[in-house]
Scaffold this motif. Sequence first.
Motif, short mmCIF file in Angstrom:
data_model
loop_
_atom_site.label_atom_id
_atom_site.label_comp_id
_atom_site.label_asym_id
_atom_site.label_seq_id
_atom_site.Cartn_x
_atom_site.Cartn_y
_atom_site.Cartn_z
N VAL A 138 0.84 -1.20 0.00
CA VAL A 138 0.00 0.00 0.00
C VAL A 138 0.88 1.25 0.00
N THR A 139 0.50 2.22 -0.82
CA THR A 139 1.10 3.55 -0.79
C THR A 139 -0.03 4.58 -0.68
N THR A 140 0.34 5.83 -0.57
CA THR A 140 -0.68 6.88 -0.47
C THR A 140 -1.58 6.90 -1.71
N ARG A 141 -1.02 6.55 -2.85
CA ARG A 141 -1.79 6.58 -4.10
C ARG A 141 -2.84 5.46 -4.16
N ASP A 142 -2.72 4.47 -3.30
CA ASP A 142 -3.66 3.34 -3.31
C ASP A 142 -4.80 3.52 -2.32
N GLY A 189 -1.41 15.27 7.50
CA GLY A 189 -2.39 14.25 7.13
C GLY A 189 -3.22 14.66 5.92
N LEU A 190 -3.62 15.93 5.86
CA LEU A 190 -4.38 16.42 4.70
C LEU A 190 -3.53 16.37 3.43
N ALA A 191 -2.25 16.69 3.57
CA ALA A 191 -1.36 16.61 2.41
C ALA A 191 -1.25 15.16 1.93
N LEU A 192 -1.18 14.22 2.86
CA LEU A 192 -1.15 12.81 2.49
C LEU A 192 -2.46 12.38 1.84
N ALA A 193 -3.54 13.07 2.19
CA ALA A 193 -4.85 12.76 1.60
C ALA A 193 -5.05 13.42 0.24
N GLY A 194 -4.09 14.26 -0.18
CA GLY A 194 -4.17 14.86 -1.50
C GLY A 194 -4.47 16.34 -1.54
N VAL A 195 -4.64 16.99 -0.39
CA VAL A 195 -4.88 18.43 -0.36
C VAL A 195 -3.58 19.16 -0.71
N ARG A 196 -3.69 20.19 -1.56
CA ARG A 196 -2.49 20.88 -2.01
C ARG A 196 -2.57 22.40 -1.87
N ARG A 197 -3.72 22.97 -2.15
CA ARG A 197 -3.81 24.43 -2.22
C ARG A 197 -4.05 25.04 -0.84
N LEU A 225 7.09 19.19 3.04
CA LEU A 225 6.34 19.79 1.94
C LEU A 225 7.28 20.70 1.15
N TYR A 226 6.87 21.04 -0.06
CA TYR A 226 7.54 22.10 -0.80
C TYR A 226 6.48 22.92 -1.51
N ARG A 227 6.76 24.19 -1.70
CA ARG A 227 5.81 25.05 -2.40
C ARG A 227 6.08 24.98 -3.90
N ALA A 228 5.08 24.54 -4.65
CA ALA A 228 5.25 24.32 -6.08
C ALA A 228 5.30 25.65 -6.83
N ASP A 229 6.06 25.65 -7.91
CA ASP A 229 6.11 26.83 -8.77
C ASP A 229 4.80 26.97 -9.53
N ARG A 240 10.24 12.63 1.11
CA ARG A 240 10.40 12.53 2.57
C ARG A 240 9.05 12.62 3.27
N GLY A 241 8.19 13.51 2.78
CA GLY A 241 6.87 13.65 3.36
C GLY A 241 5.98 12.46 3.07
N ARG A 242 6.00 11.96 1.83
CA ARG A 242 5.18 10.80 1.48
C ARG A 242 5.58 9.57 2.30
N ALA A 243 6.86 9.50 2.67
CA ALA A 243 7.34 8.35 3.44
C ALA A 243 6.75 8.30 4.85
N LEU A 244 6.06 9.36 5.26
CA LEU A 244 5.42 9.37 6.58
C LEU A 244 4.08 8.63 6.60
N PHE A 245 3.62 8.20 5.43
CA PHE A 245 2.29 7.58 5.35
C PHE A 245 2.14 6.41 6.31
N GLY A 246 3.14 5.55 6.40
CA GLY A 246 3.06 4.40 7.30
C GLY A 246 2.90 4.80 8.75
#
Length: 315
Positions: A138-142, A189-197, A225-229, A240-246
């Motif tokens: 399982v990953t965040t995308r699943d 947690g919201l970032a892991l759930a896909g929130v970006r803006r 996190l990083y702020r996207a252009d 590094r942030g996605r690796a926190l999912f577990g």
Amino acid sequence: MPPVDDDARAALNPVAATFDLLGDRLTLTILRHAFADHARRFGQWSAHTGAPPAVLSARLTALVDAGVLTRTPQSGTGERFEYRLTELGLATWEILVCVWAWQREWTTEGALLPELVHPGCGHRGPPTLGCRGCGRTVTTRDTAVELAPDTLWRLTSGRRRSPTPARSGGGFGEIMEAIGDRWSAVVTGLALAGVRRFGEFRAALHISPTTLTERLSRLCAAGILYRADGPGREYRLTPRGRALFGVFAFLLAWAERAHPDGPESGLRIRHRDCGAALTPALRCRGCDTTLERTAVRFEAISRLPTAEPGRRPSA
């Protein structure tokens, strides 16, 4: 019926209670030494952590009250109590393994940490995250995160104790940026759930722009996190942030176990592949079997790697 104040309502949420208990550097250090060094007495934890006696006593009492440790009077010794892990305490092992795996791969101090070994197949190194229900990785995308109404309000309302760090070298410092307080934990947690803006974070949390900006800035500075252009204020997870999912998946699972008779947390991770709520498991990268606590061991690193200085988070 008398009204319930905000602090009381927030305390009823199992996930909020879990982050308040386990989202603390000294508490994780206490648990680590309980597992790794079989620490049971106040003096042992005092020597390992260097924490002020009053603070250490408060953390041990909180763990006893939560059912993580049991306190037994000791006769014929110089110390009054012995603290042992309960079944619920033993269940924090998977959380600590995920924290260890994250530190091992994404922090400078990770090179000094012991190595996880699965004697069953001989594999050495971090496990993967799997679904205990269907057996798949399982990953965040699943996954999809499901939130009940007012869940985020209950997660972030109320007061919690101020964190008190263990002494230098105690570890867990960097991961506290993500789980060390309710606001940071919920934003991550919201970032892991896909929130970006920025506006999406603010609408979900009903948080002031100043507070949200401060939390997002801290998480960016920590490489989570990083702020996207481009136009708009969009924040994305680094590797590094996605690796926190577990870590988050096991914290949520432990919250349900710790509060079986409590109210619904209102927060659930659903595994898209099997359609069920995710029950996380640790899986061996070598033989693909589910790892249990008694089936692995940690071994000290005999020499430090020299070929690669360590990984840096990237966008």
